[in-house]
Design a protein around this motif. Structure first.
Motif, short mmCIF file in Angstrom:
data_model
loop_
_atom_site.label_atom_id
_atom_site.label_comp_id
_atom_site.label_asym_id
_atom_site.label_seq_id
_atom_site.Cartn_x
_atom_site.Cartn_y
_atom_site.Cartn_z
N ARG A 162 0.85 -1.20 0.00
CA ARG A 162 0.00 0.00 0.00
C ARG A 162 0.89 1.25 0.00
O ARG A 162 2.11 1.16 0.19
CB ARG A 162 -0.93 0.02 1.21
N GLN A 163 0.28 2.38 -0.20
CA GLN A 163 1.01 3.64 -0.13
C GLN A 163 1.46 3.86 1.31
O GLN A 163 0.73 3.57 2.26
CB GLN A 163 0.11 4.79 -0.59
N GLN A 186 1.88 5.22 4.79
CA GLN A 186 0.88 5.99 5.53
C GLN A 186 1.45 7.20 6.26
O GLN A 186 0.77 8.20 6.43
CB GLN A 186 0.18 5.07 6.54
N LEU A 245 6.20 3.30 -0.36
CA LEU A 245 5.32 2.15 -0.21
C LEU A 245 5.55 1.45 1.11
O LEU A 245 6.65 1.48 1.68
CB LEU A 245 5.55 1.15 -1.36
N ARG A 275 -8.78 2.90 -0.16
CA ARG A 275 -7.73 2.07 0.45
C ARG A 275 -7.25 1.07 -0.60
O ARG A 275 -7.57 -0.11 -0.56
CB ARG A 275 -8.26 1.38 1.70
N HIS A 276 -6.50 1.58 -1.54
CA HIS A 276 -6.00 0.77 -2.64
C HIS A 276 -4.75 0.00 -2.22
O HIS A 276 -3.92 0.53 -1.47
CB HIS A 276 -5.67 1.65 -3.84
N CYS A 277 -4.62 -1.20 -2.73
CA CYS A 277 -3.41 -1.97 -2.47
C CYS A 277 -3.04 -2.78 -3.70
O CYS A 277 -3.81 -2.88 -4.67
CB CYS A 277 -3.59 -2.89 -1.25
N TRP A 330 -7.80 -2.74 0.77
CA TRP A 330 -7.37 -3.23 2.07
C TRP A 330 -8.21 -2.60 3.17
O TRP A 330 -8.81 -1.54 3.00
CB TRP A 330 -5.88 -2.96 2.30
N HIS A 374 -5.08 -6.66 9.57
CA HIS A 374 -5.20 -6.12 8.21
C HIS A 374 -5.74 -7.21 7.29
O HIS A 374 -5.55 -8.41 7.53
CB HIS A 374 -3.85 -5.63 7.71
N TYR A 386 -7.26 -7.91 2.89
CA TYR A 386 -7.29 -7.39 1.53
C TYR A 386 -8.15 -8.27 0.63
O TYR A 386 -8.41 -9.44 0.95
CB TYR A 386 -5.87 -7.31 0.94
N LEU A 424 -2.07 3.16 -6.28
CA LEU A 424 -2.02 3.28 -4.83
C LEU A 424 -2.35 4.70 -4.36
O LEU A 424 -2.84 4.88 -3.25
CB LEU A 424 -0.64 2.86 -4.32
N SER A 425 -2.09 5.69 -5.19
CA SER A 425 -2.36 7.07 -4.81
C SER A 425 -3.65 7.62 -5.41
O SER A 425 -4.01 8.78 -5.16
CB SER A 425 -1.19 7.97 -5.21
#
Length: 216
Positions: free
Chosen positions: A39-40, A42, A54, A99-101, A137, A149, A151, A189-190
């Motif tokens: 993921r990006q 945090q 990442l 919440r991209h992964c 995710w 967590h 996904y 991711l962004s």
């Protein structure tokens, strides 16, 4: 739909994404198992050019929304239909919050029914690189108070896909996971929730290879 896949080694993760989880991962993965996802970052400082972009974590294969009673739900939420992810209760929170992964995979397995019986088939990138599967995710608080967590892989219709139309039971809709080119990984991711649909398309059949594994 994909319920079985192979996760890459730590070295392969570092080579592809320049990050790897700090915890060991399971490599032969089914719904409910624990595997790696990207993921990006945090808490990265946007002004620090050397800060990692990442994060690599381990999570449950199968999305666990905050309202889930227990982890058994993961056995049903390992794939998210891209057409309905924004409205389905299990996925809409992760979709709305973008919440991209990426779920990294050496290969995925699908059943080929053309012979009249299910033949497990291993699908890889023809160039040998990892499959970067677009996903969502979540974080879930267990009854014991632990943060878990999780996904889910996003899927698109594949009825007309030259390769993926051959998988799953006769009469069933053909689906395939969303595989992203490496150049789109950080863009995905962004991306915002409004931009999500731009990435959800079929991966070219000529870039994939399929090998029957009848002994599995």
């Amino acid at each position: 739909m994909c319920s079985h896949y192979e996760a890459p080694s730590m070295d392969a993760l570092r080579a592809a994404y320049d990050v790897a989880p700090s915890e060991p991962v399971t490599h032969d993965l089914w719904p409910g198992y624990t595997g790696p996802f990207i993921r990006q970052a945090q808490d990265a400082d946007p002004d620090d050019e050397d800060a990692p972009h990442l994060d690599a974590l381990v999570g449950r294969f199968g999305l666990l929304p905050p309202w889930a009673k227990d982890e058994k739900l993961a056995r049903k939420t390992y794939n998210a239909r891209s057409e309905t992810a924004s409205i389905k209760p299990s996925f809409r929170g992760a979709w709305r919050e973008a919440r991209h992964c990426i779920i990294p995979a050496l290969s995925i397995y699908e059943p080929d029914w053309r012979s009249g019986r299910a033949v497990p088939t291993r699908i890889t990138r023809r160039d040998g690189e990892l499959l970067s599967i677009a996903g969502l995710w979540e974080r879930w608080r267990s009854p014991a108070g632990d943060t878990v967590h999780s996904y889910s892989m996003l899927t698109v219709n594949a009825d007309d896909h030259p390769l993926m139309q051959h998988f799953h039971r006769p009469g069933a809709e053909r689906r395939m996971v969303v595989i992203l080119p490496q150049a789109q990984v950080e863009e995905w991711l962004s991306a915002t929730d409004a931009q999500s649909a731009e990435f959800l398309r079929q991966y070219p059949a000529e870039r994939l290879a399929a090998e029957p594994r009848p002994g599995r």
